[in-house]
Design an enzyme around this catalytic site. Structure first.
Site, PDB file in Angstrom:
ATOM      1  N   GLY A 119       0.684  -1.263   0.000  1.00 23.09           N
ATOM      2  CA  GLY A 119       0.000   0.000   0.000  1.00 23.09           C
ATOM      3  C   GLY A 119       0.714   1.318   0.000  1.00 23.09           C
ATOM      4  N   PRO A 138       4.339  -4.922  -1.052  1.00 14.74           N
ATOM      5  CA  PRO A 138       4.320  -3.762  -1.936  1.00 14.74           C
ATOM      6  C   PRO A 138       4.155  -4.172  -3.397  1.00 14.74           C
ATOM      7  CG  PRO A 138       6.571  -4.284  -1.283  1.00 14.74           C
ATOM      8  CD  PRO A 138       5.677  -5.217  -0.514  1.00 14.74           C
ATOM      9  N   ARG A 155      -7.115   3.302 -15.789  1.00 16.73           N
ATOM     10  CA  ARG A 155      -7.168   3.899 -14.454  1.00 16.73           C
ATOM     11  C   ARG A 155      -7.845   5.278 -14.431  1.00 16.73           C
ATOM     12  NH1 ARG A 155      -3.400   5.041 -11.451  1.00 16.73           N
ATOM     13  NH2 ARG A 155      -4.263   4.288  -9.484  1.00 16.73           N
ATOM     14  N   CYS A 199     -14.310   3.442 -28.781  1.00 21.31           N
ATOM     15  CA  CYS A 199     -15.595   4.070 -29.052  1.00 21.31           C
ATOM     16  C   CYS A 199     -16.311   4.292 -27.740  1.00 21.31           C
ATOM     17  CB  CYS A 199     -16.425   3.188 -29.964  1.00 21.31           C
ATOM     18  SG  CYS A 199     -15.609   2.957 -31.521  1.00 21.31           S
TER      19      CYS A 199
HETATM   20  N1  LLP Z   1      -1.713  -6.953  -0.759  1.00 22.57           N
HETATM   21  C1  LLP Z   1      -3.034  -7.049  -0.944  1.00 22.57           C
HETATM   22  C2  LLP Z   1      -3.781  -8.040  -0.195  1.00 22.57           C
HETATM   23  C3  LLP Z   1      -3.676  -6.200  -1.852  1.00 22.57           C
HETATM   24  O1  LLP Z   1      -4.991  -6.292  -2.014  1.00 22.57           O
HETATM   25  C4  LLP Z   1      -2.928  -5.249  -2.578  1.00 22.57           C
HETATM   26  C5  LLP Z   1      -3.560  -4.372  -3.551  1.00 22.57           C
HETATM   27  C6  LLP Z   1      -1.542  -5.202  -2.369  1.00 22.57           C
HETATM   28  C7  LLP Z   1      -0.971  -6.062  -1.444  1.00 22.57           C
HETATM   29  C8  LLP Z   1      -0.645  -4.247  -3.100  1.00 22.57           C
HETATM   30  O2  LLP Z   1      -0.916  -2.931  -2.796  1.00 22.57           O
HETATM   31  P1  LLP Z   1       0.029  -1.774  -3.393  1.00 22.57           P
HETATM   32  O3  LLP Z   1       1.369  -1.876  -2.715  1.00 22.57           O
HETATM   33  O4  LLP Z   1       0.140  -2.005  -4.846  1.00 22.57           O
HETATM   34  O5  LLP Z   1      -0.690  -0.527  -3.045  1.00 22.57           O
HETATM   35  N2  LLP Z   1      -6.230  -1.345  -9.335  1.00 22.57           N
HETATM   36  C9  LLP Z   1      -5.990  -0.356  -8.299  1.00 22.57           C
HETATM   37  C10 LLP Z   1      -5.171  -0.935  -7.164  1.00 22.57           C
HETATM   38  C11 LLP Z   1      -5.817  -2.120  -6.519  1.00 22.57           C
HETATM   39  C12 LLP Z   1      -5.007  -2.613  -5.363  1.00 22.57           C
HETATM   40  C13 LLP Z   1      -5.555  -3.875  -4.876  1.00 22.57           C
HETATM   41  N3  LLP Z   1      -4.799  -4.479  -3.845  1.00 22.57           N
HETATM   42  C14 LLP Z   1      -5.282   0.843  -8.910  1.00 22.57           C
HETATM   43  O6  LLP Z   1      -4.999   0.816 -10.098  1.00 22.57           O
HETATM   44  O7  LLP Z   1      -5.035   1.837  -8.228  1.00 22.57           O
END
Ligand code: LLP
Length: 431
Positions: free
Chosen positions: A248, A291, A330, A361
């Site tokens: 996150g 991450p 996005r 389209c």
């Molecule tokens: N762990 C779990 C259980 C998760 O659900 C996620 C992301 C991560 C790790 C990784 O999080 P990050 O480090 O990438 O923030 N499609 C959306 C993002 C969806 C994230 C879903 N889960 C976007 O394009 O912003």
């Protein structure tokens, strides 16, 4: 420039990861995903070093491969010593094909099918991150049929609001993911899990959200999780060894976005966790984090060729590119911001404000509205930055648009890591 792997060459072109983006577009065609191999490795090493320093042996970061899943990425993760988080049989299969050791993989998802469960067990998945009580039973039953004792973590919701956008906020009590501590259902699930013969409970997982900047989010979530681990020790006499805090940390899409000093943030979380453990009279568990975005996002860039430039007198301007929501949904999904450069002449005067739009389209097919650019001409190259996470992995074939190729760059070389889809690829499964 938005990040240190973006520079301007002597010829005035935009360079990324040490390569001339205009030349890359010429050599490989557009649209083109470009990934900076050095930056991927640097980002992974930043986490690996911080984990080693603050959490010590046995703890480690897991690359959340949903951010960008393809074979080369798993090879790099393996070479760097990262574990991985996978969320589908497709990601597991890709990791297997890359030779990634699955004992270092954690299998997520709020709804794994029986087929997924059997497939993961048959292929020696290290851990399931189990979402709910029904899934506990399903995995226990399938592991039983295969005469296995499957290591698992349980995914819990700590009830922390990460103050990010709704679509990626997952740690709250009413989330579709995980099982709530607050309602008592988590404790009940632990009791149940410990009674089952084919599961080995290793610890807990939580994920509060994505694109998180909030200063103390992980401190608050980890405190709740560690308290819960202490409660389990009291209730059931078990000392569980793993705590996975999910993914996150946010990244910068625009110049005025905040910057998270990730190693410093990890240091603060570690100090807080150690203090909590001391108070609770327990040893610090092995800590994991997942991450995705902060590994892949700034290691990626997308190149497009400019097509139609439309000026609607008295209204607005459009610059159309040869990709759009099919390679990057996005903006359409979340209204996400992106920094856009004119790759041929990034330093020229920005004398046009236009919506940069895709070619589907659909009016919502927008890369980015209201972009100030040096006025481009048809055939010039536009670069969209920070597209290394959640672009290729979320791409589609809407309008039967073929997915772009992806190349990996280093300052010395570039190579294709995903081939461009062909028209034949698009009908491959039509019968
Ligand atoms: N762990 C779990 C259980 C998760 O659900 C996620 C992301 C991560 C790790 C990784 O999080 P990050 O480090 O990438 O923030 N499609 C959306 C993002 C969806 C994230 C879903 N889960 C976007 O394009 O912003």
């Amino acid at each position: 420039m938005l990040s240190s792997n973006l520079t301007v060459g002597e010829n005035g072109h935009l360079y990324f990861g040490g390569q001339d983006t205009v030349e890359l577009a010429k050599q490989y065609g557009t649209p083109l995903y470009v990934m900076d191999e050095i930056r991927i490795r640097e980002n992974m090493r930043m986490y690996l070093r911080a984990f080693e320093e603050h959490f010590g042996e046995g703890s480690r970061p897991l690359y959340a491969s949903k951010a960008n899943s393809f074979k080369r990425m798993y090879e790099i993760a393996k070479e760097e010593g990262m574990g991985i988080d996978v969320v589908s049989s497709g990601e597991i299969y890709t990791a297997i094909r890359a030779g990634f050791p699955l004992e270092n993989a954690y299998f997520h998802s709020n709804n794994k099918t029986d087929w997924d469960i059997a497939y993961a067990i048959d292929n020696g998945i290290g851990y399931f991150v189990v979402d709910n009580r029904e899934e506990v039973d399903a995995i226990n039953a399938i592991a039983g049929k295969k005469d296995k004792k499957q290591p698992i973590l349980l995914r819990l919701t700590p009830g922390v609001d990460p103050h990010t956008y709704e679509a990626v906020s997952t740690g709250k009590v009413d989330s579709k993911f995980g099982t709530s501590i607050e309602t008592g259902q988590a404790l009940e699930m632990v009791r149940h899990t410990l009674s089952l013969p084919n599961l080995e409970l290793k610890g807990f997982h939580c994920h509060v959200g994505s694109q998180v900047f909030g200063e103390d989010i992980y401190e608050r979530a980890s405190e709740i999780m560690l308290d819960f681990m202490a409660l389990c020790r009291k209730e059931f006499g078990v000392e569980l060894e793993q705590l996975d805090m999910g993914g996150g940390y946010g990244v910068r899409y625009m110049d005025d976005d905040d910057h998270v000093d990730i190693p410093a943030a990890i240091g603060r979380v570690a100090a807080h966790m150690k203090a909590c453990c001391e108070k609770l009279g327990m040893a610090l568990p092995k800590i994991f984090m997942e991450p995705g975005r902060s590994i892949a996002a700034d290691a990626g860039l997308t190149l497009y060729s400019v097509g139609t430039i439309k000026k609607i007198t008295g209204y607005k301007n459009y610059v159309s590119v040869d990709g759009g929501m099919t390679d990057n949904p996005r903006y359409a999904l979340y209204g996400s911001k992106y920094t856009v450069y004119h790759a041929n002449r990034p330093l020229d005067e920005k004398n046009l404000v236009a919506d940069v739009v895709g070619r589907c389209c659909e009016s919502g097919d927008m890369v980015q509205p209201n972009v100030a650019l040096p006025e481009p001409v048809r055939g010039e190259i536009i670069a969209v930055c920070t597209t290394g996470a959640y672009n290729y992995s979320m791409a589609s074939n809407y309008n039967r648009v073929a997915r772009p190729a992806m190349v990996m760059v280093t300052p010395e070389t570039s190579y294709v890591t995903i081939r461009r889809e062909s028209l034949e690829d698009l009908v491959r499964n039509d019968v």
